[in-house]
Motif scaffolding. Sequence first.
Motif, PDB file in Angstrom:
ATOM      1  N   LEU A 161       0.828  -1.203   0.000  1.00 54.27           N
ATOM      2  CA  LEU A 161       0.000   0.000   0.000  1.00 54.27           C
ATOM      3  C   LEU A 161       0.870   1.265   0.000  1.00 54.27           C
ATOM      4  O   LEU A 161       0.519   2.262  -0.642  1.00 54.27           O
ATOM      5  CB  LEU A 161      -0.945   0.000   1.197  1.00 54.27           C
ATOM      6  CG  LEU A 161      -2.043  -1.075   1.207  1.00 54.27           C
ATOM      7  CD1 LEU A 161      -2.879  -0.949   2.471  1.00 54.27           C
ATOM      8  CD2 LEU A 161      -2.923  -0.978  -0.035  1.00 54.27           C
ATOM      9  N   ARG A 201      -8.092   5.434   2.139  1.00 52.80           N
ATOM     10  CA  ARG A 201      -7.034   4.849   2.974  1.00 52.80           C
ATOM     11  C   ARG A 201      -6.454   5.879   3.949  1.00 52.80           C
ATOM     12  O   ARG A 201      -5.464   5.600   4.625  1.00 52.80           O
ATOM     13  CB  ARG A 201      -5.889   4.341   2.090  1.00 52.80           C
ATOM     14  CG  ARG A 201      -6.271   3.244   1.103  1.00 52.80           C
ATOM     15  CD  ARG A 201      -6.440   1.913   1.786  1.00 52.80           C
ATOM     16  NE  ARG A 201      -6.598   0.823   0.829  1.00 52.80           N
ATOM     17  CZ  ARG A 201      -6.928  -0.411   1.160  1.00 52.80           C
ATOM     18  NH1 ARG A 201      -7.147  -0.707   2.442  1.00 52.80           N
ATOM     19  NH2 ARG A 201      -7.040  -1.355   0.249  1.00 52.80           N
ATOM     20  N   HIS A 251      -6.039   4.589   7.480  1.00 55.07           N
ATOM     21  CA  HIS A 251      -5.546   3.210   7.558  1.00 55.07           C
ATOM     22  C   HIS A 251      -4.838   2.978   8.895  1.00 55.07           C
ATOM     23  O   HIS A 251      -4.182   3.885   9.427  1.00 55.07           O
ATOM     24  CB  HIS A 251      -4.587   2.943   6.393  1.00 55.07           C
ATOM     25  CG  HIS A 251      -4.252   1.495   6.215  1.00 55.07           C
ATOM     26  ND1 HIS A 251      -3.221   0.884   6.913  1.00 55.07           N
ATOM     27  CD2 HIS A 251      -4.801   0.535   5.435  1.00 55.07           C
ATOM     28  CE1 HIS A 251      -3.163  -0.395   6.565  1.00 55.07           C
ATOM     29  NE2 HIS A 251      -4.104  -0.635   5.677  1.00 55.07           N
ATOM     30  N   VAL A 291       1.405   3.710   5.991  1.00 54.65           N
ATOM     31  CA  VAL A 291       0.465   3.903   4.888  1.00 54.65           C
ATOM     32  C   VAL A 291      -0.146   5.295   4.962  1.00 54.65           C
ATOM     33  O   VAL A 291      -0.227   6.015   3.948  1.00 54.65           O
ATOM     34  CB  VAL A 291      -0.634   2.817   4.905  1.00 54.65           C
ATOM     35  CG1 VAL A 291      -1.691   3.106   3.841  1.00 54.65           C
ATOM     36  CG2 VAL A 291      -0.020   1.435   4.673  1.00 54.65           C
ATOM     37  N   ARG A 292      -0.573   5.708   6.143  1.00 53.15           N
ATOM     38  CA  ARG A 292      -1.205   7.025   6.295  1.00 53.15           C
ATOM     39  C   ARG A 292      -0.267   8.145   5.848  1.00 53.15           C
ATOM     40  O   ARG A 292      -0.696   9.103   5.200  1.00 53.15           O
ATOM     41  CB  ARG A 292      -1.629   7.254   7.758  1.00 53.15           C
ATOM     42  CG  ARG A 292      -2.754   6.366   8.242  1.00 53.15           C
ATOM     43  CD  ARG A 292      -3.398   6.926   9.516  1.00 53.15           C
ATOM     44  NE  ARG A 292      -2.433   7.136  10.588  1.00 53.15           N
ATOM     45  CZ  ARG A 292      -2.086   6.219  11.485  1.00 53.15           C
ATOM     46  NH1 ARG A 292      -2.609   4.991  11.420  1.00 53.15           N
ATOM     47  NH2 ARG A 292      -1.220   6.510  12.450  1.00 53.15           N
ATOM     48  N   VAL A 333      -0.116   8.201   2.041  1.00 50.32           N
ATOM     49  CA  VAL A 333      -1.405   8.648   1.507  1.00 50.32           C
ATOM     50  C   VAL A 333      -1.544  10.156   1.681  1.00 50.32           C
ATOM     51  O   VAL A 333      -1.964  10.879   0.759  1.00 50.32           O
ATOM     52  CB  VAL A 333      -2.569   7.896   2.189  1.00 50.32           C
ATOM     53  CG1 VAL A 333      -3.900   8.566   1.860  1.00 50.32           C
ATOM     54  CG2 VAL A 333      -2.595   6.437   1.740  1.00 50.32           C
TER      55      VAL A 333
END
Length: 360
Positions: free
Chosen positions: A307, A330, A333, A338-339, A342
């Motif tokens: 991701l 997301r 997330h 990941v955050r 993103v």
Amino acid sequence: MNAPWTALKQQIQTWGKALSFDAIGIASIDLNAASARFKRFLAAGWHGQMDYLAKHGEKRFRPELLVPGTVSVICARLNYLPEPLQAMRQALGDPNRAYLSRYALGRDYHKLIKRRLLVLARKLEERIGPFGYRVFCDSAPVLEKPLAQQAGLGFYGKHTNLIAFQQGSFFFLGEIYTDLPLPPDPPLPKSYCGSCRACLEVCPTQAIVAPYQLDARRCISYLTIELHGPIPEELRPKIGNRVFGCDDCQLVCPWNRKAQLTKEPDFLPRHGLEKASLVELFAWSEAEFLAKTEGSAIRRLGYERWLRNLAVGLGNAPPSLKVLSALKARLNHPSALVREHVSWALAKHTAQLKTSATAT
């Protein structure tokens, strides 16, 4: 005195061809020159987080320490190119598509090559009786490229990949360490690149810092596969749509004009990964990721970094409702990694949209 070993070597090469290897060569175990180069690479810190490269002491450079009794190495080469180069260029050129290094589109090569090398070793055992050996494929402290170069299977390109005259550089390597005194093949000279600098110039992150010198910390393959934390922000825009590895330096290499497509069904693309979009792959659940990467080299990446990489790709894609919606889905997330990526991607699109609105 050497005649029986020469005949045996020829038989090994015949068996190798019957097992669909593209080439078999024999290397000596003198790796002094390669050892010096490798130690300079480590001293420069270019291996980044790949701490395993600095482990095992002299075993990496002295095969007889890794496998006691080793006096020669049977080296094998197997092509993996699953599609024409033009198809690869088209995938790279579409910023909405996810580009995965072509070696990873099919089944994991490690097990396939090791199984095949074991068959070769057992054929040899049937012919001459028990002997000492151990099979490898990117699975131990083995200097695969220097050994293959010594076995005459290829020469070094300026991108540090090995190149075969008639087949280019899209191939895997495997080895059998053995206590049989097989006559070595003549090694190929270091390089036939001449004045060409195509790979240095095309590298998106300038990871090839000089001919035959790679700073892995900047290499997209390292950043998307080996790196476990955040991808450095200054390198994210340069990654483009490459979400697992990078083939750019091979794509521009003149020697790959002769690259041949693989004959191995297991290396052909699975689950449509050669043409999948970034949005499509970003929507996979963890269960889908695990199911569709089963038996694939991609599995070792793990869902979280999968991701992470896709978020970078989406941040580099043209702004669209689909891309923005995928990223926003997301934003919360559970993974901080990941955050972060993103949020970076969304901020990049926000800045682009503001610039576009101001311009109009």
